[in-house]
Scaffold this active site. Sequence first.
Site, PDB file in Angstrom:
ATOM      1  N   ASP A  34       0.691  -1.197   0.221  1.00  0.00           N
ATOM      2  CA  ASP A  34      -0.028  -0.009  -0.081  1.00  0.00           C
ATOM      3  C   ASP A  34       0.896   1.160   0.125  1.00  0.00           C
ATOM      4  O   ASP A  34       1.712   1.236   0.626  1.00  0.00           O
ATOM      5  CB  ASP A  34      -0.705   0.045   1.353  1.00  0.00           C
ATOM      6  CG  ASP A  34      -2.146   1.100   1.380  1.00  0.00           C
ATOM      7  OD1 ASP A  34      -1.761   2.104   1.071  1.00  0.00           O
ATOM      8  OD2 ASP A  34      -3.284   0.667   1.479  1.00  0.00           O
ATOM      9  N   GLN A  97     -14.478   3.251   1.906  1.00  0.00           N
ATOM     10  CA  GLN A  97     -13.583   2.670   0.578  1.00  0.00           C
ATOM     11  C   GLN A  97     -13.326   3.961  -0.291  1.00  0.00           C
ATOM     12  O   GLN A  97     -14.223   4.670  -0.269  1.00  0.00           O
ATOM     13  CB  GLN A  97     -14.500   1.778   0.207  1.00  0.00           C
ATOM     14  CG  GLN A  97     -13.981   1.212  -0.973  1.00  0.00           C
ATOM     15  CD  GLN A  97     -14.577  -0.040  -1.785  1.00  0.00           C
ATOM     16  OE1 GLN A  97     -15.943  -0.359  -1.298  1.00  0.00           O
ATOM     17  NE2 GLN A  97     -14.086  -0.789  -2.711  1.00  0.00           N
ATOM     18  N   HIS A 103     -10.492  -5.289  -2.320  1.00  0.00           N
ATOM     19  CA  HIS A 103      -9.232  -5.490  -1.794  1.00  0.00           C
ATOM     20  C   HIS A 103      -9.223  -5.800  -0.430  1.00  0.00           C
ATOM     21  O   HIS A 103     -10.255  -5.284   0.484  1.00  0.00           O
ATOM     22  CB  HIS A 103      -8.264  -4.462  -2.180  1.00  0.00           C
ATOM     23  CG  HIS A 103      -8.625  -3.018  -1.613  1.00  0.00           C
ATOM     24  ND1 HIS A 103      -9.806  -2.373  -2.515  1.00  0.00           N
ATOM     25  CD2 HIS A 103      -8.570  -2.261  -0.750  1.00  0.00           C
ATOM     26  CE1 HIS A 103     -10.036  -1.228  -1.827  1.00  0.00           C
ATOM     27  NE2 HIS A 103      -9.338  -1.313  -0.648  1.00  0.00           N
ATOM     28  N   HIS A 105      -6.938  -5.429   3.056  1.00  0.00           N
ATOM     29  CA  HIS A 105      -5.988  -4.737   3.597  1.00  0.00           C
ATOM     30  C   HIS A 105      -5.076  -5.797   4.694  1.00  0.00           C
ATOM     31  O   HIS A 105      -5.931  -6.294   5.530  1.00  0.00           O
ATOM     32  CB  HIS A 105      -6.177  -3.446   4.361  1.00  0.00           C
ATOM     33  CG  HIS A 105      -6.727  -2.535   3.864  1.00  0.00           C
ATOM     34  ND1 HIS A 105      -5.806  -1.403   3.161  1.00  0.00           N
ATOM     35  CD2 HIS A 105      -8.068  -2.153   3.313  1.00  0.00           C
ATOM     36  CE1 HIS A 105      -6.819  -0.377   2.649  1.00  0.00           C
ATOM     37  NE2 HIS A 105      -7.959  -1.095   2.487  1.00  0.00           N
TER      38      HIS A 105
HETATM   39  P1  DGP Z   1      -9.900   1.758   0.769  1.00  0.00           P
HETATM   40  O1  DGP Z   1      -9.758   2.990   1.179  1.00  0.00           O
HETATM   41  O2  DGP Z   1     -10.030   0.465   1.567  1.00  0.00           O
HETATM   42  O3  DGP Z   1     -10.335   1.676  -0.712  1.00  0.00           O
HETATM   43  O4  DGP Z   1      -8.329   1.400   0.439  1.00  0.00           O
HETATM   44  C1  DGP Z   1      -7.409   2.057  -0.751  1.00  0.00           C
HETATM   45  C2  DGP Z   1      -6.044   1.964  -0.118  1.00  0.00           C
HETATM   46  O5  DGP Z   1      -5.390   2.098  -1.541  1.00  0.00           O
HETATM   47  C3  DGP Z   1      -5.448   2.925   0.822  1.00  0.00           C
HETATM   48  O6  DGP Z   1      -4.832   2.330   1.801  1.00  0.00           O
HETATM   49  C4  DGP Z   1      -4.376   3.543  -0.264  1.00  0.00           C
HETATM   50  C5  DGP Z   1      -4.089   2.602  -1.402  1.00  0.00           C
HETATM   51  N1  DGP Z   1      -3.770   3.189  -2.709  1.00  0.00           N
HETATM   52  C6  DGP Z   1      -4.429   4.362  -3.158  1.00  0.00           C
HETATM   53  N2  DGP Z   1      -3.866   4.527  -4.435  1.00  0.00           N
HETATM   54  C7  DGP Z   1      -2.904   3.566  -4.488  1.00  0.00           C
HETATM   55  C8  DGP Z   1      -1.700   3.652  -5.435  1.00  0.00           C
HETATM   56  O7  DGP Z   1      -1.761   4.060  -6.957  1.00  0.00           O
HETATM   57  N3  DGP Z   1      -0.993   2.210  -5.601  1.00  0.00           N
HETATM   58  C9  DGP Z   1      -0.956   1.536  -4.261  1.00  0.00           C
HETATM   59  N4  DGP Z   1       0.005   0.626  -3.986  1.00  0.00           N
HETATM   60  N5  DGP Z   1      -1.728   1.731  -3.134  1.00  0.00           N
HETATM   61  C10 DGP Z   1      -2.701   2.821  -3.548  1.00  0.00           C
END
Ligand code: DGP
Length: 140
Positions: A34, A97, A103, A105
């Site tokens: 993340d 979300q 996904h 975590h």
């Molecule tokens: P949620 O809020 O549960 O939908 O989590 C989305 C997660 O995705 C958040 O913890 C940050 C992560 N995230 C957002 N953009 C990117 C990205 O471009 N790359 C990666 N690796 N993670 C991302």
Amino acid sequence: MQQYDQNNIFAKILRGEISCHKVYEDDHTLAFMDVMPQARGHVLVIPKYEAVELSDMNAEYIKAVFSTAQKVIKAQRKVLQREGIVQLQLSGEEAGQSVFHYHIHLIPANVHDMGKHEGKQANQSELSTLAAQLRAELGQ
Ligand code: DGP
């Protein structure tokens, strides 16, 4: 509930249009660091299946995502030297979300100490090092 948008960030990661620090990949799933971790070693596991959240997931892919999550948790415990891993999944904007591709975590933290969701961007070289350590542990 939200419609699946093929231009969401995780769909772009799956298509290779956006890079990620990959931890594990198989035919059904991808696990990667993340970029806005809530704790050091925060990994996301996603299916190679178009679902916004749990209620529109396919059973075969749910099984695959949890199987990958089991592997990743074991690797996180070894690499990060900590037992407790929070498994978190937000279904819907109201729940917080922010990326609308299903996904899980996997967060090496105590839930009561976790920082705010979507805090700040992590150091890329630290993410790269952690991903390499986890990949090695997973034999990838
Ligand atoms: P949620 O809020 O549960 O939908 O989590 C989305 C997660 O995705 C958040 O913890 C940050 C992560 N995230 C957002 N953009 C990117 C990205 O471009 N790359 C990666 N690796 N993670 C991302």
